[in-house]
Design an enzyme around this catalytic site. Structure first.
Site, PDB file in Angstrom:
ATOM      1  N   SER A 273     -40.112 -44.672  37.064  1.00  0.00           N
ATOM      2  CA  SER A 273     -39.785 -44.039  35.786  1.00  0.00           C
ATOM      3  C   SER A 273     -39.422 -45.158  34.664  1.00  0.00           C
ATOM      4  O   SER A 273     -40.211 -45.788  34.440  1.00  0.00           O
ATOM      5  CB  SER A 273     -38.794 -42.822  35.865  1.00  0.00           C
ATOM      6  OG  SER A 273     -38.423 -42.299  34.780  1.00  0.00           O
ATOM      7  N   LEU A 274     -37.955 -45.091  34.279  1.00  0.00           N
ATOM      8  CA  LEU A 274     -37.819 -46.013  33.431  1.00  0.00           C
ATOM      9  C   LEU A 274     -37.791 -47.339  34.009  1.00  0.00           C
ATOM     10  O   LEU A 274     -38.010 -48.365  33.323  1.00  0.00           O
ATOM     11  CB  LEU A 274     -35.964 -45.843  33.191  1.00  0.00           C
ATOM     12  CG  LEU A 274     -35.360 -47.247  32.708  1.00  0.00           C
ATOM     13  CD1 LEU A 274     -35.935 -47.407  31.089  1.00  0.00           C
ATOM     14  CD2 LEU A 274     -33.921 -47.096  32.761  1.00  0.00           C
TER      15      LEU A 274
ATOM     16  N   ARG B 131     -36.945 -44.526  23.465  1.00  0.00           N
ATOM     17  CA  ARG B 131     -37.351 -43.570  24.496  1.00  0.00           C
ATOM     18  C   ARG B 131     -36.048 -42.757  24.795  1.00  0.00           C
ATOM     19  O   ARG B 131     -36.260 -41.599  25.267  1.00  0.00           O
ATOM     20  CB  ARG B 131     -37.990 -44.589  25.725  1.00  0.00           C
ATOM     21  CG  ARG B 131     -38.346 -43.538  26.978  1.00  0.00           C
ATOM     22  CD  ARG B 131     -38.958 -44.545  28.154  1.00  0.00           C
ATOM     23  NE  ARG B 131     -39.429 -43.894  29.079  1.00  0.00           N
ATOM     24  CZ  ARG B 131     -38.803 -43.405  30.483  1.00  0.00           C
ATOM     25  NH1 ARG B 131     -37.634 -43.629  30.552  1.00  0.00           N
ATOM     26  NH2 ARG B 131     -39.376 -42.870  31.449  1.00  0.00           N
TER      27      ARG B 131
ATOM     28  N   GLN C 127     -33.104 -44.332  36.103  1.00  0.00           N
ATOM     29  CA  GLN C 127     -32.185 -43.909  35.549  1.00  0.00           C
ATOM     30  C   GLN C 127     -31.493 -43.041  36.756  1.00  0.00           C
ATOM     31  O   GLN C 127     -32.016 -42.366  37.323  1.00  0.00           O
ATOM     32  CB  GLN C 127     -32.299 -42.858  34.532  1.00  0.00           C
ATOM     33  CG  GLN C 127     -31.289 -42.320  33.649  1.00  0.00           C
ATOM     34  CD  GLN C 127     -31.467 -41.498  32.452  1.00  0.00           C
ATOM     35  OE1 GLN C 127     -32.590 -41.773  31.975  1.00  0.00           O
ATOM     36  NE2 GLN C 127     -30.709 -40.835  32.086  1.00  0.00           N
TER      37      GLN C 127
ATOM     38  N   GLN D 136     -46.405 -40.888  31.047  1.00  0.00           N
ATOM     39  CA  GLN D 136     -45.164 -40.868  31.918  1.00  0.00           C
ATOM     40  C   GLN D 136     -44.023 -40.033  31.569  1.00  0.00           C
ATOM     41  O   GLN D 136     -43.338 -39.621  32.702  1.00  0.00           O
ATOM     42  CB  GLN D 136     -44.995 -42.549  32.025  1.00  0.00           C
ATOM     43  CG  GLN D 136     -43.961 -42.696  33.383  1.00  0.00           C
ATOM     44  CD  GLN D 136     -42.810 -43.595  32.930  1.00  0.00           C
ATOM     45  OE1 GLN D 136     -42.172 -43.126  31.828  1.00  0.00           O
ATOM     46  NE2 GLN D 136     -42.441 -44.459  33.788  1.00  0.00           N
TER      47      GLN D 136
ATOM     48  N   HIS E  64     -39.619 -35.530  33.079  1.00  0.00           N
ATOM     49  CA  HIS E  64     -40.862 -35.649  33.564  1.00  0.00           C
ATOM     50  C   HIS E  64     -41.743 -34.247  33.925  1.00  0.00           C
ATOM     51  O   HIS E  64     -42.030 -33.834  34.952  1.00  0.00           O
ATOM     52  CB  HIS E  64     -40.923 -36.281  35.065  1.00  0.00           C
ATOM     53  CG  HIS E  64     -40.613 -37.847  34.831  1.00  0.00           C
ATOM     54  ND1 HIS E  64     -41.472 -38.732  34.067  1.00  0.00           N
ATOM     55  CD2 HIS E  64     -39.442 -38.581  35.248  1.00  0.00           C
ATOM     56  CE1 HIS E  64     -40.853 -39.905  34.086  1.00  0.00           C
ATOM     57  NE2 HIS E  64     -39.737 -39.817  34.621  1.00  0.00           N
TER      58      HIS E  64
END
Length: 306
Positions: A90-91, A115, A11, A245, A196
């Site tokens: 991440s994503l 999510r 992102q 995660q 995170h």
């Protein structure tokens, strides 16, 4: 013979018009957009191709980014370019899972739509993130530990660039301490939540409930997880890692170093922007860092790799 890794951005790399040329030229890419729209109940084409405020709102950004990444990926595969390992920031890890054949596209779109919503709602006010430039990870870890409140490392991006996350006051306090300790710059990020970190554990738990509804397939290609920066080849481990995660540090630099240690010499970033390509050049200049976000990039990489 090159050993290739496909890597997928997270992102923040989104922009209006991403993957539009692939949508217009490749039926396989168009099918991805249609599938994502059907699964999510959103008009993903409009979300990605027309100016709108939703593209930068987490609950919409994540599904839009994943759609663009997989749409480009399918055209890359159709062109005969294939990887030996995959990873994503991440994503972007969901793009890697799709590339590894572990998650059906329909399931990936459904989970990422959820999510995005869960992360958007998890901690709507009072959180912050800042990029710390020009100092080492050990100092940042030490200062985060010494700072009152919740603050920790969100992303180990590359040497000299680390992101911290947590409660707004704690992030600001840690940032001031880091500047005093010699950090070159502390840049507050425009984000909609403290991603995170432990403040998102509940969002991860809820995501786990959604993950229980889908089946993880057998790996066709291994991927490297953000959580441990290790190779994953066992399907049974995937759901637990995706839950962790959401609230754990993204060890991107360590992921890249792990792949290089395993013999990867060519990284192809698939998706909007060149963020990961830039990180790669700072992590190790001896490996090849390529990217594909436009059709002309695909042609250039095909000439380079085939």
């Amino acid at each position: 013979m090159s050993k290739i890794a496909f890597v997928f951005p997270g992102q923040g790399a989104q922009y209006t018009g991403m993957a539009k040329d692939f949508y217009e030229k490749f039926p396989v890419s168009r099918e991805v957009f249609e599938k994502a729209s059907k699964v999510s109940g959103l008009d993903i084409k409009t979300l990605c191709f027309e100016e709108n405020k939703n593209l930068n709102i987490t609950e919409y950004t994540q599904i839009a980014m994943l759609t663009a990444e997989i749409a480009i990926l399918r055209a890359v595969e159709e062109a005969g370019i294939h990887s030996q390992v995959n990873a994503g920031l991440s994503l972007g890890e969901y793009g890697a899972l799709a590339a590894s054949g572990v998650m059906r596209e329909e399931d990936a779109f459904a989970i990422v739509r959820k999510r995005g919503i869960l992360m958007q709602e998890a901690y709507p006010t009072g959180g912050a993130m800042s990029a710390i430039l020009g100092t080492d990870a050990e100092l940042i870890e030490k200062i985060c530990e010494e700072t009152p409140g919740i603050v920790s490392i969100a992303n180990y991006n590359c040497p000299g660039q680390i992101v911290i996350t947590g409660e707004e006051k704690a992030v600001l306090t840690a940032g001031e301490a880091l500047k005093a300790a010699g950090a070159r710059r502390v840049i507050p990020l425009k984000v909609s939540g403290p991603f995170h970190c432990e403040l998102l554990k509940e969002a991860g738990k809820k995501l786990g409930e959604e993950l229980e509804k889908i089946e993880i397939q057998t790996f066709a290609i291994p991927y490297v997880t953000n959580v441990t920066a290790q190779y994953v080849t066992e399907s049974d481990h995937v759901k637990n890692l995706l839950v962790k995660q959401v609230s754990s540090s993204v060890r991107w630099q360590q992921c890249v170093e792990q792949m290089i240690n395993d013999g990867v010499d060519t990284f192809i970033e698939i998706g909007p922007g060149k963020t990961l390509t830039g990180f790669l050049k700072k992590i190790n200049r001896n490996v090849k860092a390529l990217h594909i976000e436009k059709i002309e990039d695909l042609e250039a990489v095909r000439k380079e790799c085939l």
